[in-house]
Scaffold this active site. Structure first.
Site, PDB file in Angstrom:
ATOM      1  N   HIS A  77       0.900  -1.087   0.075  1.00 26.95           N
ATOM      2  CA  HIS A  77       0.087   0.002  -0.078  1.00 26.95           C
ATOM      3  C   HIS A  77       0.887   1.383  -0.037  1.00 26.95           C
ATOM      4  CE1 HIS A  77      -3.228  -2.974   1.997  1.00 26.95           C
ATOM      5  NE2 HIS A  77      -2.941  -3.127   0.838  1.00 26.95           N
ATOM      6  N   HIS A 234      -9.474  -1.856  -4.307  1.00 32.56           N
ATOM      7  CA  HIS A 234      -8.354  -2.148  -3.499  1.00 32.56           C
ATOM      8  C   HIS A 234      -7.212  -3.234  -4.370  1.00 32.56           C
ATOM      9  CE1 HIS A 234      -5.978  -2.655  -0.003  1.00 32.56           C
ATOM     10  NE2 HIS A 234      -5.838  -3.998  -0.381  1.00 32.56           N
ATOM     11  N   ASP A 238      -3.288  -2.908  -4.546  1.00 34.62           N
ATOM     12  CA  ASP A 238      -2.283  -3.945  -4.702  1.00 34.62           C
ATOM     13  C   ASP A 238      -1.440  -4.013  -5.741  1.00 34.62           C
ATOM     14  OD1 ASP A 238      -2.946  -4.309  -1.848  1.00 34.62           O
ATOM     15  OD2 ASP A 238      -4.087  -6.175  -2.299  1.00 34.62           O
ATOM     16  N   HIS A 261      -1.089 -11.327  -5.036  1.00 35.37           N
ATOM     17  CA  HIS A 261       0.248 -10.913  -4.674  1.00 35.37           C
ATOM     18  C   HIS A 261       1.107 -11.918  -5.304  1.00 35.37           C
ATOM     19  CE1 HIS A 261      -0.619  -7.413  -2.070  1.00 35.37           C
ATOM     20  NE2 HIS A 261      -1.241  -8.314  -1.244  1.00 35.37           N
TER      21      HIS A 261
END
Ligand SMILES: [Zn+2]
Length: 306
Positions: A77, A234, A238, A261
């Site tokens: 972030h 969001h 990311d 991720h």
């Protein structure tokens, strides 16, 4: 377009998502051509780490950088805020093993960096421009990138949940679009996963203060969502952070489906290892075209990703 740094030192403290402990973070201006530099401030002194795709040692819960037995977790972030505000050169000192989770979004980091002020430097901004298409697919997750002046991402998520289903959002990155459209979107998790994590001593700092939590029917947080499609926003946040671990910012138009991720990092390692084929380093002579709108409908990309 010129390189940027911050005007003065700023700092904050907050809770670590993994440890639940209170942590301190300090950010300092840096000379041109420094890039983003992390400094792990431990009892045994200061250790410098330059974020790179291959320095990612864990992608569970968050993106963790590791080096010589030390680690800095939950960098994404903050990296997204640095990328979103177009900051090229900065030193980030982390007192502890994690970047504080703050409210689970990038809003606090944006506030902090903007309160430091942004300063233009003499050198031209340098970027890696994607020079040919790459489709990177694995286990139903896909990232496709094509050449583009600026950084643009069209992201689709799919969760078998009554509140989520399929969500798509497109962001043409600029400081304005970043601040208004994705910086405030919080991380999220499902109640059953949160309970399991905490039973195993993980995500000890996770709470409704720093995450959107979903149960079987809807949102558990009493104040609800900040955006109707906060979850996909969001995921873009990311993605911006995870893509910002190369030595220079990347430029291209990305089409992403159901990534996370781990897949983001696998893609980044691949493109970095094959950079001669896919990336060219360029100095930006004029303001970039980042805010060129998201015109094409996301659906136009579906066949390539199916
Ligand atoms: Zn996140």
């Amino acid at each position: 377009m010129r390189q940027r740094t911050i005007k003065k030192k700023v700092e904050c403290s907050g809770i670590g998502l993994h440890s639940g402990k209170k942590l301190r973070l300090v950010m300092r201006p840096a000379e041109q051509d420094t890039g983003v530099v992390f400094q792990h401030m431990g009892a045994d002194g200061k250790h410098t780490l330059r974020p790179r795709p291959e320095s990612v040692v864990s992608t569970g819960l968050a993106t963790t950088l590791g080096f010589g037995g030390r680690k800095i977790a939950t960098v994404e972030h903050l990296m997204a805020a640095i990328a979103g505000l177009g900051i090229d050169n900065i030193v980030v000192e982390v007192y502890g093993d994690e970047v504080p989770i703050m409210d689970g979004s990038a809003a606090s980091f944006v506030f902090l960096l903007r309160s430091a002020g942004i300063r233009k430097q003499a050198g031209s901004k340098r970027v890696f421009r994607v020079k040919r298409e790459l489709l990177f697919e694995r286990d139903g997750k896909a990232i496709r990138v094509v050449p583009h002046d600026g950084f643009k991402v069209t992201y689709t998520i799919q969760f078998d949940h009554p509140l989520v289903g399929e969500q798509t959002f497109c962001l043409a990155l600029s400081p304005e679009t970043f601040m208004h459209e994705v910086a405030k979107a919080r991380t999220f998790g499902f109640m059953k996963d949160v309970e399991m994590l905490q039973k195993n001593g993980l995500a000890l700092g996770g709470s409704l203060e720093n995450a959107v939590v979903l149960d079987e029917y809807g949102v558990v947080n009493p104040d609800g969502l900040r955006f109707k499609d906060e979850l996909v926003r969001h995921k873009i946040l990311d993605f911006i952070g995870d893509m910002h671990l190369l030595d220079l910012p990347m430029q291209g138009a990305f089409h992403v489906r159901c990534s996370g991720h781990e897949h983001n990092n696998a893609f980044l390692r691949y493109i970095s290892e094959h950079r001669a084929d896919y990336l060219e380093e360029v100095a930006l002579a004029s303001p970039d075209a980042a805010a060129a709108a998201c015109k094409e409908p996301a659906a136009a990309m579906e066949p390539a990703l199916a």
